[in-house]
Design a protein around this motif. Structure first.
Motif, short mmCIF file in Angstrom:
data_model
loop_
_atom_site.label_atom_id
_atom_site.label_comp_id
_atom_site.label_asym_id
_atom_site.label_seq_id
_atom_site.Cartn_x
_atom_site.Cartn_y
_atom_site.Cartn_z
N ILE A 125 -31.81 110.88 -1.92
CA ILE A 125 -32.42 109.55 -1.83
C ILE A 125 -31.96 108.68 -3.00
O ILE A 125 -31.62 107.50 -2.83
CB ILE A 125 -33.95 109.67 -1.79
CG1 ILE A 125 -34.40 110.41 -0.52
CG2 ILE A 125 -34.61 108.29 -1.84
CD1 ILE A 125 -35.86 110.81 -0.53
N GLY A 126 -31.96 109.29 -4.23
CA GLY A 126 -31.51 108.52 -5.39
C GLY A 126 -30.07 108.09 -5.28
O GLY A 126 -29.70 106.96 -5.66
N ALA A 146 -28.48 101.36 -0.89
CA ALA A 146 -29.45 101.44 0.22
C ALA A 146 -30.75 100.73 -0.16
O ALA A 146 -31.26 100.88 -1.28
CB ALA A 146 -29.73 102.89 0.56
N ARG A 147 -31.26 99.95 0.74
CA ARG A 147 -32.52 99.25 0.49
C ARG A 147 -33.71 100.17 0.77
O ARG A 147 -33.56 101.21 1.41
CB ARG A 147 -32.59 98.00 1.38
CG ARG A 147 -31.52 96.96 1.05
CD ARG A 147 -31.52 95.88 2.11
NE ARG A 147 -31.14 96.44 3.42
CZ ARG A 147 -31.07 95.71 4.53
NH1 ARG A 147 -31.36 94.42 4.50
NH2 ARG A 147 -30.72 96.28 5.66
N LYS A 148 -34.87 99.73 0.32
CA LYS A 148 -36.08 100.51 0.57
C LYS A 148 -36.32 100.65 2.08
O LYS A 148 -36.76 101.70 2.56
CB LYS A 148 -37.29 99.86 -0.10
CG LYS A 148 -37.24 99.91 -1.61
CD LYS A 148 -38.50 99.28 -2.21
CE LYS A 148 -38.46 99.35 -3.74
NZ LYS A 148 -39.68 98.75 -4.34
N SER A 149 -36.05 99.59 2.82
CA SER A 149 -36.25 99.64 4.27
C SER A 149 -35.34 100.67 4.93
O SER A 149 -35.69 101.28 5.93
CB SER A 149 -36.02 98.26 4.88
OG SER A 149 -34.69 97.81 4.62
N ASP A 150 -34.12 100.88 4.33
CA ASP A 150 -33.21 101.89 4.88
C ASP A 150 -33.78 103.29 4.71
O ASP A 150 -33.65 104.15 5.61
CB ASP A 150 -31.85 101.80 4.18
CG ASP A 150 -31.14 100.48 4.46
OD1 ASP A 150 -31.32 99.96 5.58
OD2 ASP A 150 -30.45 99.97 3.57
N SER A 178 -36.36 105.63 -7.82
CA SER A 178 -35.29 104.81 -8.43
C SER A 178 -34.04 105.65 -8.64
O SER A 178 -34.12 106.86 -8.83
CB SER A 178 -35.75 104.23 -9.76
OG SER A 178 -35.93 105.27 -10.71
N PRO A 179 -32.89 105.06 -8.61
CA PRO A 179 -31.64 105.80 -8.83
C PRO A 179 -31.61 106.52 -10.17
O PRO A 179 -31.11 107.63 -10.27
CB PRO A 179 -30.57 104.70 -8.74
CG PRO A 179 -31.20 103.64 -7.93
CD PRO A 179 -32.66 103.64 -8.27
N SER A 180 -32.18 105.92 -11.22
CA SER A 180 -32.13 106.53 -12.55
C SER A 180 -32.98 107.81 -12.61
O SER A 180 -32.56 108.82 -13.19
CB SER A 180 -32.62 105.53 -13.60
OG SER A 180 -33.94 105.12 -13.32
N VAL A 181 -34.15 107.78 -12.00
CA VAL A 181 -35.00 108.96 -11.97
C VAL A 181 -34.31 110.08 -11.21
O VAL A 181 -34.33 111.25 -11.60
CB VAL A 181 -36.37 108.65 -11.35
CG1 VAL A 181 -37.19 109.91 -11.12
CG2 VAL A 181 -37.13 107.66 -12.22
#
Length: 401
Positions: free
Chosen positions: A310-311, A318-322, A393-396
């Motif tokens: 997911i990250g 990718a958006r949250k809706s995706d 989030s991508p960083s996490v």
């Protein structure tokens, strides 16, 4: 894009959870659709119109042990006394009480025995010319009994020559609709249908023909009898409280039992159906709740396993809706497989219930309605976990590698 192929590939790598959820959805669909149909069938049965003002009628049983009174005379005095009580509309002595689950039935022949011929089964009541008014039913055709029609006796060879029938019985015996005035037979004893009532139920609501009822103008003077009483609206409770004292004051060498309201008598007769109804409702709630929790838990589990995936997708734009759509589509695919299997199982289960327990055939609208309900429920159950996944989030995700 719905990204069906990546979703299917992901499900293949984690088959156990998806298969278990698919089976759970199938079981829920099969059981809930049949349970909902049975609930509706039982509710229709429990709420059916009996033809009586049940809230105004009650009955009692009389066991006479005294030998110093002529029973025929005593019964006549009892009826006159009861009919003159304040709040009482009418009263009648009878062999059976409608809706109570206890009574008598017999086949009524179109030809006298031993001639071969068709017969129609019916529950029968024996009472005098006050019975129709006591039960609160009216004739749609013909006439009521005359006092001279009523036979009060202890001689089993004296049988009535006339009867009043329900329309259902008359139409089954005479499909042309001309049952009024026709002769029928109990064994080789003839009787004539002189009146027809549109609606009234017999002693057994669960009988194959609960609307087939015959009333004979006959009172057999026996030591054990039933008495039906109809009161003015709102007066039943008051009359019931004093009825035993009134009966014993008239003649004390007897026992008064089973003083019970007609609607309460019917409720006790239908107690097992009511219990089954409640159990099925609980079963539906539990199954739906377990399935929803299963979907919720599986989605959370998938999120924990796919944090890096997911990250990475979020890092690639990718958006949250995706992310939300991904999990919605994934669970929709699992649900679709479960519904296909569940609908097939529901139909097969309905056929077995029809064959083994003589239940009505399952209607397809219940299968379709259940499938739609399960689909909506699965989508609602996955929304919160999917939105939680979209918050990663991508960083996490990167630090978790």
């Amino acid at each position: 894009m719905l990204e069906i192929k990546p979703i299917i590939n992901a499900l293949r790598r984690s088959k156990v959870g998806a298969v278990l959820l698919l089976i759970q959805i199938a079981i829920t669909t099969a059981i809930v659709s049949n349970a909902a149909f049975i609930i509706q069938d039982r509710m229709t049965y429990l709420q059916q119109d009996t033809g009586y003002p049940e809230q105004d009628i009650f009955s009692l049983s009389v066991m006479t042990y005294g030998k110093d009174r002529d029973l025929s005379q005593q019964f006549e005095e009892d009826e006159n006394m009861l009919r003159n009580l304040p709040g009482v509309v009418d009263a009648a002595i009878t062999n059976a009480v409608p809706l109570s689950g206890s009574g008598s039935a017999s086949g009524m022949g179109l030809k006298p025995a031993p001639e071969p011929g068709r017969s129609v089964r019916a529950g029968y009541l024996m009472a005098d010319d006050h019975m129709l008014n006591t039960l609160g039913v009216t004739l749609s055709e013909g006439r009521n009994f005359y006092p001279d029609d009523v036979i009060v006796t202890q001689d089993p060879n004296k049988l009535p020559k006339v009867a009043i029938a329900t329309r259902t019985f008359a139409d089954e015996a005479f499909p042309e609709g001309d049952g009024l005035g026709k002769m029928m037979y109990i064994g080789d004893r003839p009787f004539k249908i002189i009146g027809i009532v549109d609606k009234m139920k017999g002693p057994w609501l669960k009988d194959d023909r609960p609307d087939n009822v015959i009333i004979f103008p006959y009172i057999k003077a026996e030591t054990y009898q039933h008495i039906i009483i109809r009161t003015e609206p709102g007066q039943r409770a008051a009359v019931m409280q004093t009825i035993e004292d009134k009966m014993l004051a008239a003649y004390d060498k007897r026992v008064i039992t089973n003083v019970i309201a007609m609607d309460e008598d019917k409720r006790q007769y239908n107690a097992s159906d009511t219990l089954m109804l409640r159990m099925l409702m609980v079963l539906i709630v539990v199954l739906v709740a377990i399935t929803a929790l299963g979907i919720f838990g599986l989605t959370l589990f998938n999120i924990s396993k796919r944090t890096r995936q997911i990250g990475t997708r979020r890092a690639l734009g990718a958006r949250k809706s995706d992310i939300i759509r991904y999990f919605m589509v994934e669970n929709t695919l699992i649900c679709a497989g479960g519904l296909l299997l569940g609908c097939t199982a529901a139909i097969l289960m309905g056929q077995q219930l029809l064959q083994r327990f003589s239940l009505p055939a399952l209607e397809m609208q219940y299968v379709a309605g259940t499938a739609l309900m399960v689909l909506v429920m699965t989508l609602l159950a996955v929304i919160f976990p999917a939105r939680r996944a979209a918050q990663i989030s991508p960083s996490v995700a990167t630090r978790s590698i």
